[in-house]
Design a protein around this motif. Structure first.
Motif, PDB file in Angstrom:
ATOM      1  N   ALA A 134      52.767  55.814  45.781  1.00  0.00           N
ATOM      2  CA  ALA A 134      51.441  55.762  45.162  1.00  0.00           C
ATOM      3  C   ALA A 134      51.496  55.155  43.766  1.00  0.00           C
ATOM      4  O   ALA A 134      50.665  54.310  43.406  1.00  0.00           O
ATOM      5  CB  ALA A 134      50.839  57.169  45.117  1.00  0.00           C
ATOM      6  N   VAL A 135      52.473  55.570  42.967  1.00  0.00           N
ATOM      7  CA  VAL A 135      52.589  55.031  41.609  1.00  0.00           C
ATOM      8  C   VAL A 135      52.905  53.538  41.652  1.00  0.00           C
ATOM      9  O   VAL A 135      52.319  52.736  40.905  1.00  0.00           O
ATOM     10  CB  VAL A 135      53.669  55.804  40.818  1.00  0.00           C
ATOM     11  CG1 VAL A 135      53.948  55.120  39.485  1.00  0.00           C
ATOM     12  CG2 VAL A 135      53.238  57.242  40.596  1.00  0.00           C
ATOM     13  N   THR A 136      53.817  53.141  42.550  1.00  0.00           N
ATOM     14  CA  THR A 136      54.143  51.719  42.673  1.00  0.00           C
ATOM     15  C   THR A 136      52.923  50.913  43.092  1.00  0.00           C
ATOM     16  O   THR A 136      52.640  49.842  42.539  1.00  0.00           O
ATOM     17  CB  THR A 136      55.277  51.521  43.699  1.00  0.00           C
ATOM     18  OG1 THR A 136      56.415  52.290  43.307  1.00  0.00           O
ATOM     19  CG2 THR A 136      55.665  50.060  43.800  1.00  0.00           C
ATOM     20  N   TYR A 137      52.175  51.432  44.067  1.00  0.00           N
ATOM     21  CA  TYR A 137      50.994  50.727  44.566  1.00  0.00           C
ATOM     22  C   TYR A 137      49.930  50.585  43.474  1.00  0.00           C
ATOM     23  O   TYR A 137      49.356  49.506  43.285  1.00  0.00           O
ATOM     24  CB  TYR A 137      50.423  51.477  45.761  1.00  0.00           C
ATOM     25  CG  TYR A 137      49.144  50.871  46.301  1.00  0.00           C
ATOM     26  CD1 TYR A 137      49.184  49.774  47.153  1.00  0.00           C
ATOM     27  CD2 TYR A 137      47.903  51.392  45.949  1.00  0.00           C
ATOM     28  CE1 TYR A 137      48.020  49.206  47.640  1.00  0.00           C
ATOM     29  CE2 TYR A 137      46.733  50.834  46.426  1.00  0.00           C
ATOM     30  CZ  TYR A 137      46.801  49.740  47.275  1.00  0.00           C
ATOM     31  OH  TYR A 137      45.634  49.175  47.746  1.00  0.00           O
ATOM     32  N   GLY A 164      60.502  44.857  52.918  1.00  0.00           N
ATOM     33  CA  GLY A 164      60.480  45.468  54.238  1.00  0.00           C
ATOM     34  C   GLY A 164      61.863  45.737  54.787  1.00  0.00           C
ATOM     35  O   GLY A 164      62.127  46.805  55.359  1.00  0.00           O
ATOM     36  N   MET A 165      62.783  44.787  54.625  1.00  0.00           N
ATOM     37  CA  MET A 165      64.135  44.983  55.135  1.00  0.00           C
ATOM     38  C   MET A 165      64.847  46.106  54.393  1.00  0.00           C
ATOM     39  O   MET A 165      65.552  46.920  55.005  1.00  0.00           O
ATOM     40  CB  MET A 165      64.917  43.678  55.022  1.00  0.00           C
ATOM     41  CG  MET A 165      64.469  42.592  55.978  1.00  0.00           C
ATOM     42  SD  MET A 165      65.407  41.058  55.823  1.00  0.00           S
ATOM     43  CE  MET A 165      67.035  41.602  56.328  1.00  0.00           C
ATOM     44  N   VAL A 166      64.680  46.172  53.085  1.00  0.00           N
ATOM     45  CA  VAL A 166      65.302  47.253  52.313  1.00  0.00           C
ATOM     46  C   VAL A 166      64.680  48.597  52.685  1.00  0.00           C
ATOM     47  O   VAL A 166      65.377  49.613  52.759  1.00  0.00           O
ATOM     48  CB  VAL A 166      65.175  46.985  50.811  1.00  0.00           C
ATOM     49  CG1 VAL A 166      65.639  48.190  49.998  1.00  0.00           C
ATOM     50  CG2 VAL A 166      65.993  45.761  50.422  1.00  0.00           C
ATOM     51  N   CYS A 167      63.371  48.611  52.943  1.00  0.00           N
ATOM     52  CA  CYS A 167      62.721  49.859  53.351  1.00  0.00           C
ATOM     53  C   CYS A 167      63.267  50.351  54.689  1.00  0.00           C
ATOM     54  O   CYS A 167      63.533  51.540  54.857  1.00  0.00           O
ATOM     55  CB  CYS A 167      61.206  49.637  53.436  1.00  0.00           C
ATOM     56  SG  CYS A 167      60.264  51.117  53.838  1.00  0.00           S
ATOM     57  N   GLY A 193      59.924  54.746  49.019  1.00  0.00           N
ATOM     58  CA  GLY A 193      58.632  54.797  48.355  1.00  0.00           C
ATOM     59  C   GLY A 193      58.364  53.561  47.513  1.00  0.00           C
ATOM     60  O   GLY A 193      57.238  53.031  47.509  1.00  0.00           O
ATOM     61  N   MET A 194      59.375  53.067  46.806  1.00  0.00           N
ATOM     62  CA  MET A 194      59.214  51.856  45.999  1.00  0.00           C
ATOM     63  C   MET A 194      58.813  50.670  46.865  1.00  0.00           C
ATOM     64  O   MET A 194      57.917  49.892  46.508  1.00  0.00           O
ATOM     65  CB  MET A 194      60.512  51.549  45.255  1.00  0.00           C
ATOM     66  CG  MET A 194      60.913  52.580  44.218  1.00  0.00           C
ATOM     67  SD  MET A 194      62.639  52.398  43.686  1.00  0.00           S
ATOM     68  CE  MET A 194      62.614  50.749  42.976  1.00  0.00           C
ATOM     69  N   CYS A 195      59.471  50.525  48.009  1.00  0.00           N
ATOM     70  CA  CYS A 195      59.182  49.385  48.885  1.00  0.00           C
ATOM     71  C   CYS A 195      57.835  49.527  49.578  1.00  0.00           C
ATOM     72  O   CYS A 195      57.070  48.556  49.677  1.00  0.00           O
ATOM     73  CB  CYS A 195      60.300  49.237  49.922  1.00  0.00           C
ATOM     74  SG  CYS A 195      61.919  48.833  49.224  1.00  0.00           S
ATOM     75  N   LEU A 196      57.524  50.737  50.053  1.00  0.00           N
ATOM     76  CA  LEU A 196      56.246  50.944  50.740  1.00  0.00           C
ATOM     77  C   LEU A 196      55.065  50.758  49.793  1.00  0.00           C
ATOM     78  O   LEU A 196      54.011  50.252  50.202  1.00  0.00           O
ATOM     79  CB  LEU A 196      56.209  52.351  51.356  1.00  0.00           C
ATOM     80  CG  LEU A 196      57.120  52.580  52.566  1.00  0.00           C
ATOM     81  CD1 LEU A 196      57.080  54.052  52.984  1.00  0.00           C
ATOM     82  CD2 LEU A 196      56.696  51.689  53.736  1.00  0.00           C
ATOM     83  N   GLY A 197      55.212  51.164  48.541  1.00  0.00           N
ATOM     84  CA  GLY A 197      54.126  50.994  47.595  1.00  0.00           C
ATOM     85  C   GLY A 197      53.893  49.543  47.211  1.00  0.00           C
ATOM     86  O   GLY A 197      52.758  49.144  46.915  1.00  0.00           O
ATOM     87  N   ILE A 227      65.934  46.956  43.401  1.00  0.00           N
ATOM     88  CA  ILE A 227      66.110  47.636  44.686  1.00  0.00           C
ATOM     89  C   ILE A 227      67.517  47.398  45.225  1.00  0.00           C
ATOM     90  O   ILE A 227      68.063  48.255  45.940  1.00  0.00           O
ATOM     91  CB  ILE A 227      65.041  47.203  45.705  1.00  0.00           C
ATOM     92  CG1 ILE A 227      65.129  45.697  46.008  1.00  0.00           C
ATOM     93  CG2 ILE A 227      63.660  47.568  45.211  1.00  0.00           C
ATOM     94  CD1 ILE A 227      64.140  45.246  47.074  1.00  0.00           C
ATOM     95  N   GLY A 228      68.133  46.273  44.897  1.00  0.00           N
ATOM     96  CA  GLY A 228      69.521  46.067  45.298  1.00  0.00           C
ATOM     97  C   GLY A 228      70.451  47.055  44.631  1.00  0.00           C
ATOM     98  O   GLY A 228      71.371  47.586  45.263  1.00  0.00           O
ATOM     99  N   LEU A 229      70.206  47.336  43.360  1.00  0.00           N
ATOM    100  CA  LEU A 229      71.052  48.299  42.643  1.00  0.00           C
ATOM    101  C   LEU A 229      70.845  49.719  43.184  1.00  0.00           C
ATOM    102  O   LEU A 229      71.814  50.472  43.356  1.00  0.00           O
ATOM    103  CB  LEU A 229      70.753  48.250  41.152  1.00  0.00           C
ATOM    104  CG  LEU A 229      71.589  49.194  40.279  1.00  0.00           C
ATOM    105  CD1 LEU A 229      72.107  48.486  39.042  1.00  0.00           C
ATOM    106  CD2 LEU A 229      70.767  50.412  39.852  1.00  0.00           C
TER     107      LEU A 229
END
Length: 459
Positions: free
Chosen positions: A17-20, A174-177, A211-215, A236-238
């Motif tokens: 939610a925060v990311t979005y 999407g792939m990372v999620c 959550g980061m990726c979905l947002g 997101i890689g880290l």
């Protein structure tokens, strides 16, 4: 056990939610400061698109850690381990370098050095590989220097592999999620299935990364309104690497009590220990394969390994006729098959049906790759419930409809020649040493644009 799951879901939802919510204001900020790259010959998109999406993703990371710290079932992760603080320190550093690069395009060596420093910061605070379970040998303890070098190498490789695959709208996130979801199932089983508290930090990292990726995905799906940029892809890689490092080098195989029974039984039982060595590789299997093939291809052609080209896997899918959205979905499919297949095999390694399912799904994936023009049609009774592209129509309408499916209204966003009647004019060649913005290597340089105002004016 239900309460911890609800806490993880709450943490995931708050992060998303925060990311979005932050992504919209971040997009306006990126446009205002001119963080919008001009269109290059290798780019798939047709309009200058703002980046700096990593700012919103970092906000989601901070929100997820704060919420988890105040939840009863997750608070112990912060009390018993320093790994969440180590992750936040390394993430803040790599995120800052990414933001500066998105805006000012810093030198490649500076980015590479920043990635190493971020990994070293995590090592200093305890997020490092202490030992490795080696098949046929057992658990091998690493010296401090060995653990540090291995940790730094894994972080740098993962960051650049994720950044390499960031070439289509929604592809990297999407792939990372998907990979994070598989990783969450694996680490959660270690924590609550075997009672190993050392797997708790990695479980939390996986939930927050999802959550980061979905947002961010709703803003980044085709046609993307904002790119994550290096500030997002390196971040997101880290986080992905941090989870792999935590569960690989911190979980003691002896705590699982797997060495009872015959030698064959012990070998099968040890699979959950060996999977941490393989799972990080399966998570970045497609990006890593793309990375290796790109380096070999460019070196073979006498170019710099970081020179931009249109030879990535997602570019190949577009060239053989797949649409932008379908190319992304195919990459999603293979990522899910590899990651969840590895997790499933670690749980039921003796079950033949696991292998049969993986083989069957692989065959389905190959069929999808070889049928770029195939479009499923819904039956007449279901046409009102599906998008227009899947409804039955006359031949003339079908030609016009499919041509405008993804390309006509947004020709500036459509794939190169995948669904367009007339061929696209040939693009200008890309100079050696120039890497793309959306899909460039995280340590690759970008070209210096002298006509930046022209790229920013339409916005």
């Amino acid at each position: 056990m239900g309460q911890p799951v609800r806490d993880y879901l709450l943490t995931l939802c708050v992060t998303a939610a925060v990311t979005y919510l932050l992504t919209g204001p971040v997009r306006k900020f990126a446009i205002a400061v001119g963080a919008m790259p001009a269109i290059r010959a290798r780019d798939v998109h047709r309009e200058p698109t703002p980046r700096l999406g990593g700012i919103a993703m970092f906000g989601g990371l901070c929100a997820g850690l704060i919420v988890a710290d105040h939840l009863f079932n997750l608070n112990g992760v912060f009390e018993l381990s320093n790994e969440p603080r180590a992750l936040l320190s390394g993430a803040a550093l790599i995120w800052l370098i990414g933001v500066l690069d998105d805006k000012f395009e810093i030198d490649a060596l500076i980015k590479l050095g920043g990635q190493m420093i971020a990994a070293a910061v995590m090592v200093i605070q305890g997020l490092t590989i202490l030992w490795l379970p080696i098949p046929g040998v057992g658990t091998v303890a690493l010296t401090q220097w060995q653990g540090t070098l291995l940790t730094v190498a894994l972080v740098v490789i993962t960051i650049n592999a994720v950044n390499f695959v960031d070439g289509l709208d929604g592809l990297a996130a999407g792939m990372v999620c998907i990979a994070s979801a598989a990783f969450f199932l694996y680490t959660y089983r270690l924590w609550y299935g075997y009672g190993i508290e050392a797997a708790a930090p990695a479980t939390l990292f996986a939930a927050i990364l999802m959550g980061m990726c979905l947002g961010f995905l709703p803003h980044n799906m085709h046609p993307a309104r904002i790119f994550m940029g290096d500030s997002g892809s390196m971040l997101i890689g880290l986080v992905l690497a941090a989870g792999a490092i935590s569960v690989t080098g911190q979980v003691d195989p002896d705590a699982m009590k797997l060495f009872e029974g015959s030698e064959r039984q012990a070998t099968h039982a040890m699979l959950p220990v060996f999977i941490p060595l393989l799972l990080p590789l399966t998570i970045i299997a497609i990006p890593a394969a793309d990375l290796i093939l790109a380096i070999v291809r460019r070196t073979w052609n006498g170019q710099s390994p970081f020179a931009a080209d249109r030879g990535h896997l997602h570019h190949r899918l577009l060239e053989i006729g797949h649409s932008h959205s379908r190319s992304v979905l195919i990459m999603y499919f293979w990522s899910a098959l590899i990651a969840f297949g590895a997790v499933g095999y670690s749980v039921h390694s003796a079950s033949l049906w696991i292998v049969l399912v993986i083989v069957g799904l692989s065959a389905v994936g190959l069929v999808l790759l070889l049928m770029p023009r195939f479009t499923p049609r819904a039956p007449h009774w279901a046409e009102s419930f599906v998008p227009p592209r899947y409804r039955r129509r006359s031949h003339g309408e079908a030609v016009g409809g499919e041509a405008g499916d993804e390309g006509a209204p947004g020709a500036q966003h459509g794939p190169e020649g995948s669904q367009m009647a007339s061929p696209e004019p040939e693009r200008a060649p890309v100079a050696v040493g120039v890497s793309g913005v959306n899909g460039a290597t995280a340590i690759g340089p970008r070209s210096r644009f002298t006509d930046r105002d022209r790229a920013d004016s339409p916005r």
